[in-house]
Scaffold this motif. Sequence first.
Motif, PDB file in Angstrom:
ATOM      1  N   VAL B  15       0.845  -1.202   0.000  1.00 14.60           N
ATOM      2  CA  VAL B  15       0.000   0.000   0.000  1.00 14.60           C
ATOM      3  C   VAL B  15       0.876   1.246   0.000  1.00 14.60           C
ATOM      4  N   GLU B  16       1.925   1.216   0.814  1.00 14.51           N
ATOM      5  CA  GLU B  16       2.804   2.387   0.890  1.00 14.51           C
ATOM      6  C   GLU B  16       3.527   2.640  -0.437  1.00 14.51           C
ATOM      7  N   SER B  17       3.927   1.568  -1.111  1.00 15.90           N
ATOM      8  CA  SER B  17       4.552   1.735  -2.436  1.00 15.90           C
ATOM      9  C   SER B  17       3.559   2.343  -3.420  1.00 15.90           C
ATOM     10  N   GLU B  18       2.341   1.825  -3.375  1.00 22.67           N
ATOM     11  CA  GLU B  18       1.290   2.332  -4.268  1.00 22.67           C
ATOM     12  C   GLU B  18       1.068   3.828  -4.023  1.00 22.67           C
ATOM     13  N   LEU B  19       1.021   4.209  -2.755  1.00 24.07           N
ATOM     14  CA  LEU B  19       0.791   5.612  -2.395  1.00 24.07           C
ATOM     15  C   LEU B  19       1.936   6.493  -2.882  1.00 24.07           C
ATOM     16  N   LYS B  20       3.166   6.045  -2.597  1.00 21.54           N
ATOM     17  CA  LYS B  20       4.315   6.864  -2.983  1.00 21.54           C
ATOM     18  C   LYS B  20       4.407   7.015  -4.490  1.00 21.54           C
ATOM     19  N   GLU B  21       4.186   5.916  -5.188  1.00 23.77           N
ATOM     20  CA  GLU B  21       4.292   5.978  -6.645  1.00 23.77           C
ATOM     21  C   GLU B  21       3.249   6.936  -7.216  1.00 23.77           C
ATOM     22  N   ARG B  48      -7.146   1.225   7.772  1.00 19.33           N
ATOM     23  CA  ARG B  48      -8.233   1.211   6.782  1.00 19.33           C
ATOM     24  C   ARG B  48      -7.878   0.366   5.561  1.00 19.33           C
ATOM     25  N   PRO B  49      -6.720   0.655   4.908  1.00 18.72           N
ATOM     26  CA  PRO B  49      -6.380  -0.217   3.771  1.00 18.72           C
ATOM     27  C   PRO B  49      -6.200  -1.682   4.180  1.00 18.72           C
ATOM     28  N   LEU B  50      -5.590  -1.923   5.357  1.00 15.18           N
ATOM     29  CA  LEU B  50      -5.400  -3.322   5.770  1.00 15.18           C
ATOM     30  C   LEU B  50      -6.734  -4.013   6.027  1.00 15.18           C
ATOM     31  N   GLU B  74      -6.576   5.380   1.988  1.00 17.12           N
ATOM     32  CA  GLU B  74      -5.549   5.948   2.884  1.00 17.12           C
ATOM     33  C   GLU B  74      -5.276   7.418   2.541  1.00 17.12           C
ATOM     34  N   MET B  75      -5.373   7.761   1.248  1.00 20.09           N
ATOM     35  CA  MET B  75      -5.216   9.176   0.865  1.00 20.09           C
ATOM     36  C   MET B  75      -6.299  10.037   1.503  1.00 20.09           C
ATOM     37  N   GLU B 184     -16.359   1.474   7.633  1.00 19.13           N
ATOM     38  CA  GLU B 184     -17.441   0.732   6.972  1.00 19.13           C
ATOM     39  C   GLU B 184     -17.178   0.630   5.473  1.00 19.13           C
ATOM     40  N   PHE B 185     -16.713   1.751   4.887  1.00 19.52           N
ATOM     41  CA  PHE B 185     -16.373   1.716   3.473  1.00 19.52           C
ATOM     42  C   PHE B 185     -15.276   0.694   3.225  1.00 19.52           C
ATOM     43  N   ALA B 186     -14.243   0.690   4.077  1.00 18.47           N
ATOM     44  CA  ALA B 186     -13.122  -0.240   3.899  1.00 18.47           C
ATOM     45  C   ALA B 186     -13.629  -1.678   3.816  1.00 18.47           C
ATOM     46  N   ALA B 187     -14.484  -2.052   4.767  1.00 22.36           N
ATOM     47  CA  ALA B 187     -14.976  -3.435   4.808  1.00 22.36           C
ATOM     48  C   ALA B 187     -15.906  -3.714   3.634  1.00 22.36           C
TER      49      ALA B 187
END
Lengths: 292, 292
Positions: B15-21, B48-50, B74-75, B184-187
């Motif tokens: 997730v962190e790689s995706e965010l940084k990229e 949330r992402p997890l 996460e953003m 709730e959105f995450a799930a």
Amino acid sequence: MNTLEQFSLTYKQKVESELKEAIQSLETPESLKESMLYSINAGGKRIRPLLMLSVIDTFSENADRGLKAAAALEMIHTYSLIHDDLPSMDDDDLRRGMPTNHKVYGEAVAILAGDALLTKSFELIADSHVEDLSKIRLISMLAKAAGAEGMVGGQIADIEGENKPLTLEALEDVHRKKTGRLLEFAAAAGGLISGLDDEKLNQLRAFAEHIGLAFQIRDDILDVEGEESEIGKPVGSDEGRQKSTYPAILGMKEAKEKLEYHLHQARVILTSLHPDPQILLDLTNLIGNRKN
Amino acid sequence: MNTLEQFSLTYKQKVESELKEAIQSLETPESLKESMLYSINAGGKRIRPLLMLSVIDTFSENADRGLKAAAALEMIHTYSLIHDDLPSMDDDDLRRGMPTNHKVYGEAVAILAGDALLTKSFELIADSHVEDLSKIRLISMLAKAAGAEGMVGGQIADIEGENKPLTLEALEDVHRKKTGRLLEFAAAAGGLISGLDDEKLNQLRAFAEHIGLAFQIRDDILDVEGEESEIGKPVGSDEGRQKSTYPAILGMKEAKEKLEYHLHQARVILTSLHPDPQILLDLTNLIGNRKN
């Protein structure tokens, strides 16, 4: 419909109804709803939605299909005005002759009203009446136009360019991003909803870029030559803030020639795209001659 | 993958790689990019992402499909922290032991970095690898969860409830909106990406609501009983601000019972949905026992 005047009368009202309904139906604290409605109801020319809907009317006739997308675009424009006016940004107390959002509701609510309008705009497109693939493209295009690579990036460049003289290139880069990208989105979205191919969408973007730059040059000229009662802010306010403007960089005569150049290019593109683009030609002329 | 620990190690990094990229590849002024990356890189549990990815792993196994949607979420969370910390909102100088965004980049850039993250999140989903109809539903669901009827509405209710005693109902309403809706959105998003039906999505929302309330109660308890070095903010800071909390309203014993109640309900829902929801059970336990 034949003229921009008739078209605008009908569709300005329809866009405003769409906007009000979308906000009034929200289940949210009253203060937030009031603050959102205050800025949405503060008037304005609704240039962006009218541009989008005029393109649809020109190329596929049923402009009503674009109403939600047009309202979404106006929400984004409105959120950007609320955030731009904040004390830490342009610190404006008045907008269109009325107190700015944060002067009425306080900074916290104003920031959140902007956030809520921005967020709602994507929901409106997701729930709109265009086909699924178009919705996804519209959302992606709108986010690119409004975000870091578009309007928000332009606002940063604008802040960083304040209080120092800009070159013409730097000034145009700010305008292309800060106001141009949303206008390009307006035109391209109208084309997409009308089913035009990518090449035509790019021509519509080029058309919008020209009227966007024309709009800014006209704005700068009005700030020097306009009537305070008509433009809704003090004449000469750009000069007071040492903002870089077209007349300041080019001189008034050349600024006016540049305005005519962009209007001419816009007309050339339009007539290459459609045999009778009357409403869009009217819109182009309106931008070139506007008094406020 | 068997345990939450293994799963988190892998997917937190992804997730962190995706965010940084997503942010590094933006063509935008460096100051804006830096400000966005500063808050994205400021760490955090990435709960949330997890949560979203654990649901996908549990119900359809290929969590990678959800990476862009998880990064988008996460953003949104990160933008909300940047705006919440602003002087006109919570006026926080520190977040996770580091200076808040506006302390480093100034208020104007901080506001715009938040706007840009919020905007980019919708673009990420529009460009993600899920099917078209799911994208549209995800965007609509995310906007509702994050906007006036969700997180932003909760922030307003939170501000309006400051410095006055809240009833338990009013407190829970703030939490349900301010933090609950994104969970709730995450799930539900994880369920949607896994192809679950609407009834199961609603059960996942109920599960998330319970862990969300558990999370808040735990937060309030930690503020009274935790170690400053572990929670990253001064112990007792809620009390100093006269914020309504569970221990303040219910007393510590009943607050702890309420925490156990929500954790239990969350587990009951999970085991009714899946024969072996190990990672999600681990996540539930982690929320109940966390030290920061």
